[in-house]
Structures are given as C-alpha cells and as structure tokens.
Design a protein around this motif. Structure first.
Motif, PDB file in Angstrom:
ATOM      1  N   THR A  19    -122.765-106.566 -66.837  1.00 32.91           N
ATOM      2  CA  THR A  19    -123.016-107.253 -65.686  1.00 32.91           C
ATOM      3  C   THR A  19    -123.242-106.228 -64.514  1.00 32.91           C
ATOM      4  O   THR A  19    -122.458-105.533 -64.430  1.00 32.91           O
ATOM      5  N   GLN A  20    -124.292-106.704 -63.611  1.00 33.04           N
ATOM      6  CA  GLN A  20    -124.367-105.766 -62.463  1.00 33.04           C
ATOM      7  C   GLN A  20    -123.414-106.183 -61.370  1.00 33.04           C
ATOM      8  O   GLN A  20    -123.378-107.521 -61.369  1.00 33.04           O
ATOM      9  N   LYS A  21    -122.926-105.282 -60.533  1.00 31.81           N
ATOM     10  CA  LYS A  21    -121.979-105.866 -59.486  1.00 31.81           C
ATOM     11  C   LYS A  21    -122.518-105.293 -58.149  1.00 31.81           C
ATOM     12  O   LYS A  21    -122.837-104.095 -58.182  1.00 31.81           O
ATOM     13  N   PHE A  22    -122.338-106.188 -57.205  1.00 28.71           N
ATOM     14  CA  PHE A  22    -122.781-105.863 -55.932  1.00 28.71           C
ATOM     15  C   PHE A  22    -121.646-106.283 -54.985  1.00 28.71           C
ATOM     16  O   PHE A  22    -120.713-107.218 -55.179  1.00 28.71           O
ATOM     17  N   VAL A  23    -121.480-105.596 -53.809  1.00 32.91           N
ATOM     18  CA  VAL A  23    -120.892-106.003 -52.594  1.00 32.91           C
ATOM     19  C   VAL A  23    -121.561-106.163 -51.227  1.00 32.91           C
ATOM     20  O   VAL A  23    -122.770-105.322 -51.219  1.00 32.91           O
ATOM     21  N   SER A  24    -121.286-106.849 -50.506  1.00 36.51           N
ATOM     22  CA  SER A  24    -121.693-107.139 -49.045  1.00 36.51           C
ATOM     23  C   SER A  24    -120.607-107.237 -47.972  1.00 36.51           C
ATOM     24  O   SER A  24    -119.630-107.736 -48.655  1.00 36.51           O
ATOM     25  N   PHE A  25    -120.677-106.826 -46.747  1.00 34.69           N
ATOM     26  CA  PHE A  25    -119.692-107.153 -45.887  1.00 34.69           C
ATOM     27  C   PHE A  25    -120.367-108.053 -44.566  1.00 34.69           C
ATOM     28  O   PHE A  25    -121.653-108.246 -44.445  1.00 34.69           O
ATOM     29  N   GLN A  26    -119.591-108.940 -44.253  1.00 36.71           N
ATOM     30  CA  GLN A  26    -119.569-109.794 -43.205  1.00 36.71           C
ATOM     31  C   GLN A  26    -119.844-109.196 -41.648  1.00 36.71           C
ATOM     32  O   GLN A  26    -119.038-108.428 -41.270  1.00 36.71           O
ATOM     33  N   GLU A 132    -113.773-107.937 -53.162  1.00 40.02           N
ATOM     34  CA  GLU A 132    -114.573-108.905 -53.842  1.00 40.02           C
ATOM     35  C   GLU A 132    -115.994-108.314 -53.891  1.00 40.02           C
ATOM     36  O   GLU A 132    -116.786-107.933 -53.180  1.00 40.02           O
ATOM     37  N   TYR A 133    -116.508-108.734 -55.322  1.00 41.99           N
ATOM     38  CA  TYR A 133    -117.896-108.467 -55.698  1.00 41.99           C
ATOM     39  C   TYR A 133    -118.702-109.684 -56.173  1.00 41.99           C
ATOM     40  O   TYR A 133    -117.988-110.750 -56.473  1.00 41.99           O
ATOM     41  N   PHE A 143    -112.279-107.289 -57.739  1.00 41.06           N
ATOM     42  CA  PHE A 143    -112.152-106.081 -58.400  1.00 41.06           C
ATOM     43  C   PHE A 143    -110.693-106.101 -59.245  1.00 41.06           C
ATOM     44  O   PHE A 143    -109.678-106.777 -58.827  1.00 41.06           O
ATOM     45  N   ASP A 144    -110.719-105.497 -60.383  1.00 45.98           N
ATOM     46  CA  ASP A 144    -109.514-105.215 -61.166  1.00 45.98           C
ATOM     47  C   ASP A 144    -108.311-104.575 -60.332  1.00 45.98           C
ATOM     48  O   ASP A 144    -107.239-105.053 -60.440  1.00 45.98           O
ATOM     49  N   ARG A 145    -108.764-103.588 -59.652  1.00 41.83           N
ATOM     50  CA  ARG A 145    -107.890-102.890 -58.787  1.00 41.83           C
ATOM     51  C   ARG A 145    -108.310-102.045 -57.641  1.00 41.83           C
ATOM     52  O   ARG A 145    -109.530-101.927 -57.678  1.00 41.83           O
ATOM     53  N   GLY A 146    -107.970-102.227 -56.583  1.00 47.98           N
ATOM     54  CA  GLY A 146    -108.353-101.661 -55.312  1.00 47.98           C
ATOM     55  C   GLY A 146    -109.386-102.257 -54.818  1.00 47.98           C
ATOM     56  O   GLY A 146    -109.744-103.593 -55.046  1.00 47.98           O
ATOM     57  N   ASP A 147    -110.061-101.784 -53.586  1.00 44.95           N
ATOM     58  CA  ASP A 147    -111.131-102.288 -52.954  1.00 44.95           C
ATOM     59  C   ASP A 147    -112.237-101.086 -52.659  1.00 44.95           C
ATOM     60  O   ASP A 147    -112.030 -99.921 -53.022  1.00 44.95           O
ATOM     61  N   ILE A 148    -113.138-101.538 -51.851  1.00 43.43           N
ATOM     62  CA  ILE A 148    -114.151-100.629 -51.571  1.00 43.43           C
ATOM     63  C   ILE A 148    -114.480-100.630 -50.037  1.00 43.43           C
ATOM     64  O   ILE A 148    -114.501-101.685 -49.398  1.00 43.43           O
ATOM     65  N   VAL A 184    -122.440-101.789 -57.224  1.00 43.24           N
ATOM     66  CA  VAL A 184    -121.142-101.022 -57.288  1.00 43.24           C
ATOM     67  C   VAL A 184    -120.694-101.006 -58.885  1.00 43.24           C
ATOM     68  O   VAL A 184    -121.457-101.746 -59.563  1.00 43.24           O
ATOM     69  N   GLU A 185    -119.842-100.048 -59.132  1.00 43.81           N
ATOM     70  CA  GLU A 185    -119.139-100.086 -60.525  1.00 43.81           C
ATOM     71  C   GLU A 185    -117.680 -99.963 -60.508  1.00 43.81           C
ATOM     72  O   GLU A 185    -117.214 -99.324 -59.409  1.00 43.81           O
ATOM     73  N   GLU A 186    -116.997-100.301 -61.536  1.00 42.72           N
ATOM     74  CA  GLU A 186    -115.509-100.070 -61.541  1.00 42.72           C
ATOM     75  C   GLU A 186    -115.199 -98.856 -62.361  1.00 42.72           C
ATOM     76  O   GLU A 186    -115.678 -98.749 -63.678  1.00 42.72           O
ATOM     77  N   GLY A 187    -114.488 -98.038 -61.747  1.00 39.41           N
ATOM     78  CA  GLY A 187    -114.171 -96.784 -62.193  1.00 39.41           C
ATOM     79  C   GLY A 187    -112.473 -96.749 -62.684  1.00 39.41           C
ATOM     80  O   GLY A 187    -111.717 -97.652 -62.520  1.00 39.41           O
ATOM     81  N   LYS A 188    -112.104 -95.559 -63.058  1.00 34.30           N
ATOM     82  CA  LYS A 188    -110.507 -95.590 -63.645  1.00 34.30           C
ATOM     83  C   LYS A 188    -109.837 -95.753 -62.334  1.00 34.30           C
ATOM     84  O   LYS A 188    -108.458 -96.144 -62.596  1.00 34.30           O
ATOM     85  N   ARG A 189    -110.267 -95.186 -61.273  1.00 29.86           N
ATOM     86  CA  ARG A 189    -109.510 -95.430 -60.029  1.00 29.86           C
ATOM     87  C   ARG A 189    -109.743 -96.281 -59.099  1.00 29.86           C
ATOM     88  O   ARG A 189    -109.241 -96.408 -57.988  1.00 29.86           O
TER      89      ARG A 189
END
Length: 229
Positions: A19-26, A132-133, A143-148, A184-189
């Motif tokens: 699944t491709q994941k994307f973020v946008s900001f308000q 959120e993505y 996201f499973d952990r953290g934010d961007i 975006v993508e989710e990494g280990k960190r």
C-alpha cells in the motif's frame, strides 16, 4: 529449489502490491485587513508609488542579505501589476539621514512615494507535523510509531500610507508543504519520506529557491488582489 523460487516470486509481488502511503498538512488560513482609507486611496490612485521595506535593513546601500532574491520577486510582481516601485535601498538611506524623528510629509516629498509595503516578519522554518497518513484509496490511518514533519514558510506584510504615517493594512500568508500529498514509508525508527535510493535522501526538509520564489509570487499576487478589492 522450486519452493525457494516461488517464495521469491511471492515476495516480489507482495512488495509491488504494498500500500502506498501519503501525508498532507493543513494550511492555516491567510489573515488580511485593509482600511477603508487605503481602499479609497487605491481606487483614486490605481498605480501607486510603493517602496518595499524589509527586516534587518542593512545600513549600506551596497549590502545584501540572503533573502534579496525574495525581495526582488515581490518587487517584480508589483511592477507586473503596474505599481511604481521605488528603490528600497535609497529610501532607507533617506530615512537614515533623517535621524530619529522622521517627518513623513517631507519623506513623501523627498522620495515621491505613496505607500510603504513593509515585510514585518519572515519565518522560513515553520514546522508542520502529523502522525496520520492516507492511502491511494483515501483511507486514513495512523503511523505505527512516531510522526513526520516538514518545513513551511510564513510571511507578514504591513501597509502604511506615507502621507500621514498611517497604518492601512495587515496581511499574512503561509507556504504549506505537501498540500497535494507526499509519499512516505514506515521505517524501523518511524515514518520517513519515500525515496528510491534506499532512504539516503530526505526530501521536503528544506525549501528550494524556486519553491520560495513561487510562494512569494503567489503571496504578492494575493496581496495585490486584497489591496485592489
């Protein structure tokens, strides 16, 4: 061997279908205010004489700063819309020679200027953040952990009618990154911006000169619309 081969094919297919994941900001809303006196003045004077004043003005007419290309972009847009743009360095030199007490009626006469457009605040490291993505199908998840995060820009302008040294308008505009979505993508960190070179680059963390120029072209045009409405 056949089993290993089939597992490899399955892994490749699974990766391709991930699944491709994307973020946008308000984006915060722009705030604009124009006095009735300024509206009347601009109606009577559709091609006003304006000077751009900027933060941390240099004492010498020959000195420049890192944001000079931004100031030039603003002035070019004003010229395109038939504003008569005065030389800001010479204007500042006249003010400097006037000392602490500036006679604005004399300043108007000496500089032949109607309006001061003052860039009162410029922030180039405004942080936007989300945990959120959304997917290509529009489904929203956390996201499973953290934010961007990513950086944006905020600019504030003030308009002064120079004849009476009278505040006549206030305007602010925002550049918000990833309005149309950034992959975006989710990494280990935690989440990171998608990159095809194994994540060695982190795009969207800095704003290029071209993006800044485009933003200030847009902001200046919005300002002009507000002034002439």
């Amino acid at each position: 061997m056949r089993t290993i081969y089939l597992l490899s094919i399955a892994a490749i297919l699974g990766t391709g279908c991930s699944t491709q994941k994307f973020v946008s900001f308000q984006s915060p809303p722009s705030e604009t205010f124009t006095t009735n006196k300024l509206k009347v003045f601009l109606k009577d004077n559709p091609n006003p004489k304006v000077v751009l004043r900027v933060p941390n003005t240099k004492s010498s007419t020959t000195e420049e700063d890192a944001n000079t290309y931004i100031y030039n972009t603003i002035e070019k847009e004003l010229l395109k819309h038939n504003f008569i743009v005065r030389d800001r360095a010479l204007f500042n030199e006249i003010i400097r020679k006037s000392g602490d007490k500036v006679d604005y009626s004399e300043l108007k006469k000496n500089t032949d200027t109607d309006i001061i457009l003052e860039l009162t605040n410029l922030e180039t490291d405004v942080v936007y953040r989300t945990n959120e993505y959304y997917t290509s199908k529009g489904q929203k998840h956390l996201f499973d952990r953290g934010d961007i995060s990513a950086k944006g820009v905020k600019v504030d302008f003030k308009v002064v009618l120079i004849q009476d040294n009278e505040f006549a308008g206030n305007y602010n505009f925002n550049y918000t990154p990833c309005l149309n979505g950034c992959q975006v993508e989710e990494g280990k960190r935690g989440p990171k911006y998608y990159s095809q070179d194994n994540g060695k680059k982190q795009p969207y963390q800095t704003i290029s000169h071209r993006e800044m120029e485009d933003f200030f072209k847009d902001a200046t045009n919005k300002l002009i619309v507000q002034l002439r409405n």
